[in-house]
Design a protein around this motif. Structure first.
Motif, mmCIF file in Angstrom:
data_model
loop_
_atom_site.group_PDB
_atom_site.id
_atom_site.type_symbol
_atom_site.label_atom_id
_atom_site.label_comp_id
_atom_site.label_asym_id
_atom_site.label_seq_id
_atom_site.Cartn_x
_atom_site.Cartn_y
_atom_site.Cartn_z
ATOM 1 N N THR A 75 14.089 116.811 -8.031
ATOM 2 C CA THR A 75 15.343 117.399 -8.511
ATOM 3 C C THR A 75 15.496 116.612 -9.602
ATOM 4 O OG1 THR A 75 17.009 116.478 -7.299
ATOM 5 C CG2 THR A 75 16.118 118.499 -6.458
ATOM 6 N N GLU A 76 16.537 117.171 -10.648
ATOM 7 C CA GLU A 76 17.097 116.356 -11.584
ATOM 8 C C GLU A 76 17.659 115.140 -11.099
ATOM 9 O OE1 GLU A 76 18.959 118.964 -14.044
ATOM 10 O OE2 GLU A 76 17.261 120.432 -14.194
ATOM 11 N N GLN A 77 18.313 115.097 -9.839
ATOM 12 C CA GLN A 77 19.090 114.018 -9.281
ATOM 13 C C GLN A 77 18.314 112.932 -8.395
ATOM 14 O OE1 GLN A 77 20.069 116.967 -9.514
ATOM 15 N NE2 GLN A 77 22.159 117.482 -10.402
ATOM 16 N N GLU A 134 21.681 122.043 -5.616
ATOM 17 C CA GLU A 134 20.817 121.133 -6.485
ATOM 18 C C GLU A 134 19.190 121.549 -6.078
ATOM 19 O OE1 GLU A 134 19.129 116.508 -5.760
ATOM 20 O OE2 GLU A 134 21.180 116.841 -5.416
ATOM 21 N N THR A 137 19.011 125.098 -7.894
ATOM 22 C CA THR A 137 18.991 125.095 -9.300
ATOM 23 C C THR A 137 18.367 123.924 -10.323
ATOM 24 O OG1 THR A 137 21.082 124.138 -9.533
ATOM 25 C CG2 THR A 137 20.890 126.580 -9.247
ATOM 26 N N CYS A 138 18.192 122.952 -9.772
ATOM 27 C CA CYS A 138 17.659 121.761 -10.401
ATOM 28 C C CYS A 138 16.410 121.307 -9.875
ATOM 29 C CB CYS A 138 18.708 120.720 -10.416
ATOM 30 S SG CYS A 138 20.249 121.099 -10.611
ATOM 31 N N SER A 139 15.447 122.015 -9.127
ATOM 32 C CA SER A 139 14.258 121.392 -8.807
ATOM 33 C C SER A 139 13.172 121.542 -10.082
ATOM 34 C CB SER A 139 13.505 122.385 -7.799
ATOM 35 O OG SER A 139 14.040 122.463 -6.445
ATOM 36 N N LYS A 140 12.616 120.489 -10.137
ATOM 37 C CA LYS A 140 11.435 120.184 -11.116
ATOM 38 C C LYS A 140 10.185 120.634 -10.776
ATOM 39 C CE LYS A 140 13.298 116.122 -13.355
ATOM 40 N NZ LYS A 140 13.140 114.474 -13.067
#
Length: 464
Positions: A75-77, A134, A137-140
């Motif tokens: 993810t982005e984090q 996370e 909405t933020c998975s790459k």
């Protein structure tokens, strides 16, 4: 002989009172919450459901694929390895599934859902909501190499699952010929889904241009599904745990994008395709499925007792004892759909003929009253099997979406307790209607399937 003297439990010894559904429907931050109020030792069992009718029917297999991709990419984090460690350190686990709930009020209707399941201590509930946000909405998804690895892994896991539960796969496939719910299940998790995975993995490996296309499709599916207006929450906890949910849910909803997108009704082409799927196996899994909808018959609790009778008497003696199959299963449910299936079965056409003989067996049904009581007790012990808080919470969600009521549960219980041999004989018509549907699917030995090819409209290899 002494055993016969031991007094047996009688029907009158069993409570006539059915278990009541234990959930209340509440509204928090504009989200419907199904709260199952139980003592859970400080653990909350959370289900977040997203309705799949936001996704066009032809794209539903991608919803199935998403459950395997999300949580396994960076993810982005976090990297996916760190993410996984965080989840294990702070919760009892987080997983995704895609499932369906048949609507018992409106025939042919169902709710398809992408479900997030989590188990967590009350004070860590905010962690779960943050992590779910996370992941959703933020998975790459742009790492092509990683996606390729996941595809290969998912395909081999799905293949292992098909091998392990070919009987369930055959039932699902045969039911998908006439049942919208099963047709949906087939697209997101059955043989149909496996063939979709084979195709995707093959194209992913051989057509460089296809990779971008697949990634775009997954992103589009995420955008359609995970929106603030497409939420239903099931939560099993006591009042203290519920207070924490009430505090956290608004922020979770706000973290998701707004929705208001189109909804797509589920359409499928009914018709018996009666398939034989050939494998290297020496044995067969023979499924015969159908529905009694439109036959004029109504569901009765006697069908629950029939399941026990079938599995210990008729199917057992014909398929296992005489036929040499390893096992057999059957069920006809309140959804009007039913199945008969054999497990690790050396036969094929002979097994189908055994199914065809059920109505005749029922018309002449006669056993000792003592045995009848045993079957009633066996049925009730299935119904009254103890349930963990997590299972009770799942039951609440399923009852809500399927429109199951306390009255239905009570009526079914009384029909089980009061069942007579005459009632069992009266089920012949229902079973005949199920069989007359004519849906057959077999997974198994290629040679055997070829020998009995007259039963099939379509024969192919299960694995390509």
């Amino acid at each position: 002989e002494d055993l016969e003297k031991i007094p047996m439990l009688g029907r009158e010894d069993i409570s006539r009172q059915g278990a009541k559904l234990q959930y209340t429907v509440r509204e928090e931050a504009g989200v419907t919450v199904l709260h199952t109020d139980l003592f859970t030792s400080g653990i909350g069992y959370l289900k977040i459901l997203f309705n799949t009718d936001r996704v066009p029917v032809e794209d539903l297999p991608y919803v199935g694929l998403l459950k395997a991709v999300l949580g396994y990419v960076d993810t982005e984090q976090h990297t996916y390895g760190d993410l996984s460690s965080e989840i294990f350190l702070n919760s009892g686990g987080l997983d995704f599934s895609v499932t369906s709930f048949v609507d018992l009020e409106n025939r042919g209707q169902f709710t398809g859902a992408f479900v997030v399941n989590a188990k967590v201590l009350y004070e860590k509930l905010d962690f779960v909501f943050h992590t779910v946000t996370e992941i959703l909405t933020c998975s790459k998804l742009d790492n092509e190499k990683r996606l390729g690895e996941i595809l290969d892994e998912v395909k081999s896991r799905s293949r292992m699952r098909l091998d392990d539960s070919a009987h369930a796969a055959a039932v699902s496939r045969a039911s998908s010929y006439f049942s919208p719910t099963s047709a949906f299940n087939e697209m997101v998790g059955g043989i149909g889904y496996y063939h979709f995975l084979e195709d995707v993995a093959k194209r992913y490996g051989s057509e460089p241009g296809y990779r971008k296309e697949l990634i775009a499709k997954l992103k589009e599916t995420i955008t359609r599904l995970f929106t603030a207006d497409n939420l239903l929450v099931g939560y099993t906890a006591d009042q203290e745990g519920y207070a924490v949910l009430r505090r956290e849910l608004g922020a979770f909803k706000a973290s998701l994008p707004a929705g208001e997108q189109a909804r797509y009704p589920f359409v499928f082409e009914p018709g018996n395709r009666n398939e034989g799927f050939m494998t290297a196996s020496q044995v067969n899994y023979v499924a015969r499925c159908g529905t009694f909808a439109g036959s004029g018959y109504a569901y009765t609790g006697a069908l629950k007792v029939l399941k026990v009778i079938m599995n210990y008497e008729y199917l057992w003696s014909n398929l296992r004892v005489k036929g040499g199959a390893y096992g057999c299963m059957s069920s006809v449910g309140a959804s009007t759909e039913g199945y008969f299936v054999s497990y690790r079965d050396p036969n094929l056409a002979g097994t189908n003929a055994v199914y065809e003989g059920i109505p005749e067996y029922l018309r002449n049904f006669s056993i000792e009253e003592r045995d009848m009581t045993k079957y009633v007790i066996g049925t009730i012990s299935d119904i009254d099997a103890p349930m963990s808080p997590a299972i009770r919470g799942s039951r609440s969600v399923s009852a809500y979406l399927s429109h199951v009521t306390d009255e239905m549960i009570q009526k079914e219980r009384e029909e089980v307790l009061d069942v007579t041999q005459e009632d069992i004989r009266g089920l012949a018509g229902i079973i005949q209607a199920v069989l007359d549907t004519g849906a057959l699917c077999v997974v198994g030995n290629g040679q055997k399937i070829r020998e009995d090819e007259a039963l099939f409209k379509n024969i192919q290899n299960l694995y390509h």
